[in-house]
Design a protein around this motif. Structure first.
Motif, PDB file in Angstrom:
ATOM      1  N   PRO A   1       8.586  -9.358  25.759  1.00  0.00           N
ATOM      2  CA  PRO A   1       9.238 -10.605  26.232  1.00  0.00           C
ATOM      3  C   PRO A   1       8.751 -10.306  27.671  1.00  0.00           C
ATOM      4  CG  PRO A   1      10.784 -10.060  24.578  1.00  0.00           C
ATOM      5  CD  PRO A   1       9.702  -8.835  24.881  1.00  0.00           C
ATOM      6  N   LEU A   2       8.758  -9.259  28.295  1.00  0.00           N
ATOM      7  CA  LEU A   2       8.684  -9.348  29.854  1.00  0.00           C
ATOM      8  C   LEU A   2       7.122  -9.365  29.900  1.00  0.00           C
ATOM      9  CD1 LEU A   2      10.509  -5.797  30.723  1.00  0.00           C
ATOM     10  CD2 LEU A   2      11.182  -8.178  30.964  1.00  0.00           C
ATOM     11  N   TRP A   3       6.252  -9.132  29.402  1.00  0.00           N
ATOM     12  CA  TRP A   3       4.859  -9.424  29.399  1.00  0.00           C
ATOM     13  C   TRP A   3       4.688 -11.182  29.490  1.00  0.00           C
ATOM     14  CZ3 TRP A   3       2.013  -6.300  31.541  1.00  0.00           C
ATOM     15  CH2 TRP A   3       1.920  -4.990  31.240  1.00  0.00           C
ATOM     16  N   GLY A   4       5.517 -11.720  28.638  1.00  0.00           N
ATOM     17  CA  GLY A   4       5.586 -13.154  28.633  1.00  0.00           C
ATOM     18  C   GLY A   4       5.952 -13.732  29.818  1.00  0.00           C
ATOM     19  N   ALA A   5       6.958 -13.031  30.526  1.00  0.00           N
ATOM     20  CA  ALA A   5       7.849 -13.630  31.601  1.00  0.00           C
ATOM     21  C   ALA A   5       6.887 -13.444  32.863  1.00  0.00           C
ATOM     22  CB  ALA A   5       9.046 -12.651  31.857  1.00  0.00           C
ATOM     23  N   ILE A   6       6.202 -12.221  32.840  1.00  0.00           N
ATOM     24  CA  ILE A   6       5.114 -12.046  34.013  1.00  0.00           C
ATOM     25  C   ILE A   6       4.036 -12.853  33.849  1.00  0.00           C
ATOM     26  CG2 ILE A   6       3.254 -10.336  34.821  1.00  0.00           C
ATOM     27  CD1 ILE A   6       5.561  -8.071  33.595  1.00  0.00           C
ATOM     28  N   CYS A   7       3.516 -13.333  32.786  1.00  0.00           N
ATOM     29  CA  CYS A   7       2.610 -14.122  32.394  1.00  0.00           C
ATOM     30  C   CYS A   7       3.046 -15.494  33.022  1.00  0.00           C
ATOM     31  CB  CYS A   7       2.131 -14.387  31.051  1.00  0.00           C
ATOM     32  SG  CYS A   7       0.918 -15.503  30.397  1.00  0.00           S
ATOM     33  N   LYS A   8       4.258 -15.991  32.592  1.00  0.00           N
ATOM     34  CA  LYS A   8       4.750 -17.270  33.256  1.00  0.00           C
ATOM     35  C   LYS A   8       4.940 -17.347  34.744  1.00  0.00           C
ATOM     36  CE  LYS A   8       8.587 -20.577  32.174  1.00  0.00           C
ATOM     37  NZ  LYS A   8       9.556 -20.829  31.605  1.00  0.00           N
ATOM     38  N   LYS A   9       5.438 -16.134  35.429  1.00  0.00           N
ATOM     39  CA  LYS A   9       5.805 -16.247  36.606  1.00  0.00           C
ATOM     40  C   LYS A   9       4.382 -16.105  37.486  1.00  0.00           C
ATOM     41  CE  LYS A   9       8.304 -15.220  40.341  1.00  0.00           C
ATOM     42  NZ  LYS A   9       9.599 -16.184  40.784  1.00  0.00           N
ATOM     43  N   LEU A  10       3.167 -15.538  37.047  1.00  0.00           N
ATOM     44  CA  LEU A  10       2.050 -15.437  37.638  1.00  0.00           C
ATOM     45  C   LEU A  10       1.298 -16.754  37.442  1.00  0.00           C
ATOM     46  CD1 LEU A  10       0.846 -11.733  36.919  1.00  0.00           C
ATOM     47  CD2 LEU A  10       1.683 -12.519  39.288  1.00  0.00           C
ATOM     48  N   GLY A  11       1.432 -17.410  36.175  1.00  0.00           N
ATOM     49  CA  GLY A  11       0.992 -18.584  36.170  1.00  0.00           C
ATOM     50  C   GLY A  11      -0.437 -18.407  35.450  1.00  0.00           C
ATOM     51  N   ASN A  12      -0.747 -16.980  34.976  1.00  0.00           N
ATOM     52  CA  ASN A  12      -1.921 -16.832  34.188  1.00  0.00           C
ATOM     53  C   ASN A  12      -1.701 -15.251  33.454  1.00  0.00           C
ATOM     54  OD1 ASN A  12      -3.378 -14.334  35.369  1.00  0.00           O
ATOM     55  ND2 ASN A  12      -2.369 -15.246  37.153  1.00  0.00           N
ATOM     56  N   CYS A  13      -2.531 -15.081  32.384  1.00  0.00           N
ATOM     57  CA  CYS A  13      -2.339 -14.104  31.590  1.00  0.00           C
ATOM     58  C   CYS A  13      -3.386 -12.988  31.617  1.00  0.00           C
ATOM     59  CB  CYS A  13      -2.106 -14.279  30.021  1.00  0.00           C
ATOM     60  SG  CYS A  13      -0.655 -15.639  29.567  1.00  0.00           S
ATOM     61  N   LYS A  14      -4.522 -13.525  32.201  1.00  0.00           N
ATOM     62  CA  LYS A  14      -5.591 -12.614  32.181  1.00  0.00           C
ATOM     63  C   LYS A  14      -5.659 -11.250  33.101  1.00  0.00           C
ATOM     64  CE  LYS A  14     -10.645 -12.815  33.619  1.00  0.00           C
ATOM     65  NZ  LYS A  14     -11.714 -13.628  33.936  1.00  0.00           N
ATOM     66  N   SER A  15      -4.831 -11.364  34.146  1.00  0.00           N
ATOM     67  CA  SER A  15      -4.839 -10.142  35.290  1.00  0.00           C
ATOM     68  C   SER A  15      -3.947  -9.268  34.386  1.00  0.00           C
ATOM     69  CB  SER A  15      -3.968 -10.690  36.430  1.00  0.00           C
ATOM     70  OG  SER A  15      -2.734 -11.348  36.239  1.00  0.00           O
ATOM     71  N   SER A  16      -2.682  -9.689  33.773  1.00  0.00           N
ATOM     72  CA  SER A  16      -1.860  -8.825  32.871  1.00  0.00           C
ATOM     73  C   SER A  16      -2.653  -8.150  31.742  1.00  0.00           C
ATOM     74  CB  SER A  16      -0.724  -9.380  32.246  1.00  0.00           C
ATOM     75  OG  SER A  16       0.071  -9.765  33.367  1.00  0.00           O
ATOM     76  N   PHE A  17      -3.735  -9.077  31.084  1.00  0.00           N
ATOM     77  CA  PHE A  17      -4.400  -8.449  29.921  1.00  0.00           C
ATOM     78  C   PHE A  17      -5.424  -7.216  30.413  1.00  0.00           C
ATOM     79  CE2 PHE A  17      -7.884  -9.423  27.156  1.00  0.00           C
ATOM     80  CZ  PHE A  17      -7.200  -9.398  25.872  1.00  0.00           C
ATOM     81  N   ILE A  18      -5.992  -7.511  31.621  1.00  0.00           N
ATOM     82  CA  ILE A  18      -6.917  -6.592  32.396  1.00  0.00           C
ATOM     83  C   ILE A  18      -6.069  -5.154  32.385  1.00  0.00           C
ATOM     84  CG2 ILE A  18      -8.084  -6.110  34.106  1.00  0.00           C
ATOM     85  CD1 ILE A  18      -9.100  -8.779  34.168  1.00  0.00           C
ATOM     86  N   VAL A  19      -5.190  -5.265  33.002  1.00  0.00           N
ATOM     87  CA  VAL A  19      -4.223  -4.313  33.538  1.00  0.00           C
ATOM     88  C   VAL A  19      -3.675  -3.434  32.350  1.00  0.00           C
ATOM     89  CG1 VAL A  19      -1.886  -3.429  34.427  1.00  0.00           C
ATOM     90  CG2 VAL A  19      -3.333  -5.085  35.528  1.00  0.00           C
ATOM     91  N   ILE A  20      -3.347  -3.978  31.213  1.00  0.00           N
ATOM     92  CA  ILE A  20      -3.051  -3.176  30.073  1.00  0.00           C
ATOM     93  C   ILE A  20      -4.018  -2.490  29.405  1.00  0.00           C
ATOM     94  CG2 ILE A  20      -2.360  -3.743  27.539  1.00  0.00           C
ATOM     95  CD1 ILE A  20      -0.683  -6.023  28.572  1.00  0.00           C
TER      96      ILE A  20
END
Length: 380
Positions: A56-75
């Motif tokens: 759920p934290l990844w989802g919250a980060i995604c929502k906060k940043l307004g995009n998912c791609k940056s988190s996807f790359i870091v992972i």
């Protein structure tokens, strides 16, 4: 059709292709290291406990940043380096720690990719089937490769494949930002009666299904199957998902997401019952092609359910919460208790216990159908 559709398909293929290098044989690997049933259960349940907390934290980060791609790359970057250390770890407690760190990152991969897909108007089944093809393509050879190279060296292959997956991920373009609602009550609207029932189904049915998947390599070897035969079996399981995913959108439109969730529960119940009663690995091998019907129908049905029942601003959170329950909380409890059951009875008994849990999930899916029928009557 824009290039995003192409990269979504390739990304799904590569992610499943990479994970298949090690994940299906993880239980067998733990057993080869000499760990007891309880220790194996703790390893599995610790990983899913991390998933439950972090997803759920990844989802919250995604929502906060307004995009998912940056988190996807870091992972991806984190997984590439962690996987390189795993073959050298033989100590139980150290492996428990490092695998837990690994799953902090891996648990976010698929929900974030799913969320990026949900933000575009695509047929989810036609994209997800490429994951099944990727998984099947690798698992056909992973059992034999593990016999030749050793299971621990499969983590090196996993790391290399994640590098390729990272490259593909950088090509994805998020075409729309996730809208952050100004309404403070918007997150509360997520937890409707239908969504809570949906989470309960995920807890029992997906939780039991995930648990059975992780103990499957142990079941297969305990009833006489080799790693090569295991790879062939898993290939047929994975590839059998493809035809169902291909037509899933049409089936969901005709019958509704709720009915498909119910039917998919019946299908996995039948399969796990057969697993629990089988005394020869060839029975599982010859019937493995029918296993993919559960994934092929349940995942697209879940995607449609979330699209129809959850508002766009809450969807990223809804996806990660559902993944945390179905792939986290449920498996965490069932894997730990499953390890104890396996240690004190046998692997067949474990699968029959999982059938009972699936039956409970089927009961809640029937309730979801009834709720949907009542809401349609009320709206008229």
């Amino acid at each position: 059709m824009n290039s995003n559709f192409k990269f979504f398909k390739i990304s799904y293929f590569m992610l499943f292709f990479g994970v298949a290098a090690y994940y299906p044989i993880l239980g067998k690997y733990y057993k080869e290291l000499g760990f007891s049933g309880t220790q194996i259960g703790i390893l599995f349940s610790a990983a899913t406990f991390i998933t439950m907390l972090v997803q759920p934290l990844w989802g919250a980060i995604c929502k906060k940043l307004g995009n998912c791609k940056s988190s996807f790359i870091v992972i991806h970057i984190a997984i590439i380096f962690i996987a390189l250390f795993l073959p050298f770890i033989k100590n139980y407690w150290l492996l428990l720690i490092v695998m837990s760190i690994h799953f902090i990152f891996q648990c976010g991969l698929f929900p974030l990719l799913d969320t990026m897909i949900y933000k575009d108007i695509y047929d989810f089944g036609k994209i997800r089937l490429w994951g099944s093809i990727g998984f099947a393509s690798m698992v056909l050879f992973s059992g034999r490769l593990a016999e030749i190279l050793g299971i621990s060296n499969m983590f090196f292959i996993y790391s290399f494949l994640m590098i390729i997956s990272l490259y593909v991920g950088t090509k994805i373009q998020e075409t729309a930002s996730i809208k952050i609602s100004a309404d403070k009550k918007s997150s509360g609207k997520l937890f409707t009666k239908d969504y809570i029932t949906f989470l309960t189904i995920g807890f029992f049915t997906m939780g039991a299904f995930t648990t059975g998947g992780q103990y499957f390599s142990i079941l297969f070897s305990d009833i006489g199957g080799s790693m090569t035969a295991f790879g062939i079996t898993y290939f047929f399981i994975a590839i059998s998902e493809v035809p169902f995913l291909k037509v899933s959108q049409k089936i969901v439109k005709k019958y509704g997401a709720e009915k498909l969730i119910f039917v998919s529960g019946l299908l996995v119940l039948g399969r796990f019952g057969l697993n629990g009663l089988a005394k020869d690995y060839r029975i599982i091998l010859y019937t493995s092609i029918f296993m993919g019907s559960f994934i092929g129908l349940s995942l697209p049905a879940a995607a449609v359910f979330l699209k129809e029942k959850v508002s766009s601003e809450n969807r990223a959170m809804a996806v990660t919460i559902y993944s945390a329950i179905g792939s986290g909380l449920g498996p965490m409890i069932f894997q730990f208790s499953g390890g104890i059951i396996y240690e004190h009875t046998n692997i067949s008994i474990l699968y029959l216990v999982l059938c009972v849990l699936i039956l409970i999930g089927i009961g809640f899916s029937w309730k979801l159908i009834k709720n949907n029928q009542i809401s349609k009557i009320s709206s008229h």
